[in-house]
Design a protein around this motif. Structure first.
Motif, PDB file in Angstrom:
ATOM      1  N   LEU A  11       0.642  -1.247   0.038  1.00 21.45           N
ATOM      2  CA  LEU A  11      -0.150  -0.039   0.073  1.00 21.45           C
ATOM      3  C   LEU A  11       0.844   1.443   0.253  1.00 21.45           C
ATOM      4  CD1 LEU A  11      -2.756  -1.030   2.460  1.00 21.45           C
ATOM      5  CD2 LEU A  11      -3.194  -0.885  -0.252  1.00 21.45           C
ATOM      6  N   ALA A  12       2.072   1.263   0.564  1.00 20.92           N
ATOM      7  CA  ALA A  12       2.935   2.589   0.615  1.00 20.92           C
ATOM      8  C   ALA A  12       2.904   2.989  -0.730  1.00 20.92           C
ATOM      9  CB  ALA A  12       4.305   2.220   1.008  1.00 20.92           C
ATOM     10  N   PRO A  13       3.320   2.443  -2.010  1.00 21.89           N
ATOM     11  CA  PRO A  13       3.282   3.275  -3.041  1.00 21.89           C
ATOM     12  C   PRO A  13       2.034   3.944  -3.575  1.00 21.89           C
ATOM     13  CG  PRO A  13       4.367   1.148  -3.385  1.00 21.89           C
ATOM     14  CD  PRO A  13       3.571   1.070  -2.095  1.00 21.89           C
ATOM     15  N   VAL A  14       0.791   3.106  -3.151  1.00 23.78           N
ATOM     16  CA  VAL A  14      -0.623   3.847  -3.371  1.00 23.78           C
ATOM     17  C   VAL A  14      -0.676   5.143  -2.832  1.00 23.78           C
ATOM     18  CG1 VAL A  14      -2.976   3.556  -3.264  1.00 23.78           C
ATOM     19  CG2 VAL A  14      -1.559   1.717  -3.789  1.00 23.78           C
ATOM     20  N   ALA A  19      -3.795  10.667  -6.813  1.00 21.08           N
ATOM     21  CA  ALA A  19      -5.069  10.280  -6.665  1.00 21.08           C
ATOM     22  C   ALA A  19      -5.215  10.323  -5.082  1.00 21.08           C
ATOM     23  CB  ALA A  19      -5.655   9.105  -7.196  1.00 21.08           C
ATOM     24  N   PHE A  20      -4.461   9.362  -4.466  1.00 14.69           N
ATOM     25  CA  PHE A  20      -4.465   9.293  -3.004  1.00 14.69           C
ATOM     26  C   PHE A  20      -4.395  10.664  -2.125  1.00 14.69           C
ATOM     27  CE2 PHE A  20      -2.911   8.597   1.200  1.00 14.69           C
ATOM     28  CZ  PHE A  20      -3.823   8.017   2.062  1.00 14.69           C
ATOM     29  N   TYR A 140       7.972   7.278   2.739  1.00  8.90           N
ATOM     30  CA  TYR A 140       7.221   8.321   3.132  1.00  8.90           C
ATOM     31  C   TYR A 140       7.787   9.740   3.267  1.00  8.90           C
ATOM     32  CZ  TYR A 140       3.890  10.116   7.013  1.00  8.90           C
ATOM     33  OH  TYR A 140       2.871  10.852   7.208  1.00  8.90           O
ATOM     34  N   ARG A 141       9.279   9.817   2.954  1.00 10.81           N
ATOM     35  CA  ARG A 141       9.898  11.205   2.812  1.00 10.81           C
ATOM     36  C   ARG A 141       9.502  11.727   1.473  1.00 10.81           C
ATOM     37  NH1 ARG A 141      16.003  12.614   4.836  1.00 10.81           N
ATOM     38  NH2 ARG A 141      15.372  14.933   4.938  1.00 10.81           N
ATOM     39  N   ALA A 142       8.937  10.833   0.506  1.00 12.91           N
ATOM     40  CA  ALA A 142       8.673  11.615  -0.879  1.00 12.91           C
ATOM     41  C   ALA A 142       7.449  12.784  -0.613  1.00 12.91           C
ATOM     42  CB  ALA A 142       7.784  10.688  -1.625  1.00 12.91           C
TER      43      ALA A 142
END
Length: 169
Positions: A11-14, A19-20, A140-142
């Motif tokens: 799920l992390a990439p989503v 959209a997310f 997450y740092r993205a």
């Protein structure tokens, strides 16, 4: 690798998609309110995948009580790291200003309330804090890079024994 860890990696990439980031800020608070109502505040939706808490602060300007559901990362010393990512929005989330103005706060973790003290993580420790966060939630740092701002990172500490921020097994 546990089921929870596999789900995180899936799920992390989503969560890094446009959209997310567009839907998440509207949909997650609704889901959190429904879960709170159904479970009497014992379940934080994000807590299904990652350690989560409800942060209770005092408004920096209003002086009114505020509550925010947040992911946390155990710091390994009985404290927690929280990041003001706000779905990569350009503005810092309000709770970060609240903590800066009023560092004594409370959290609810797994249905129990604890007093905490917040401190900004110094620049010299940011990379280590981000590495710990990303070990829990890859990429997450993205949010920081995409927001165009330096995300405010805080360490929460408590005198509670045992610490509510201990690593989950």
């Amino acid at each position: 690798m546990s089921i929870r860890q596999r789900l995180r990696r899936l799920l992390a990439p989503v969560t890094r998609t446009r959209a997310f980031r567009r839907i998440g800020p509207r949909a997650l608070p609704v889901a959190e309110r429904i879960a709170k109502r159904l479970t009497g505040g014992r379940l934080v939706v994000s807590g299904i995948l990652v350690p989560s808490l409800v942060l209770h602060t005092v408004g920096a300007k209003s002086g009114q009580p505020r509550a925010n559901e947040l992911m946390f990362t155990p710091d390994g010393d009985g404290g927690a790291i929280i990041a003001g990512t706000s779905f990569a929005r350009a503005q810092h989330p309000g709770w970060t200003s609240n903590l800066a103005a009023h560092p004594d706060a409370e959290v609810v973790v797994r249905g129990l309330r604890y007093p905490v003290r917040a401190a900004r993580i110094p620049n010299a420790e940011r990379d280590a804090a981000w590495a710990r966060i990303e070990a829990q939630w890859p990429g997450y740092r993205a949010y920081e890079r995409d927001s165009g701002r330096t995300v405010r990172l805080f360490r929460l500490t408590t005198d509670a024994v045992p610490s509510p921020f201990r690593e989950r097994r």
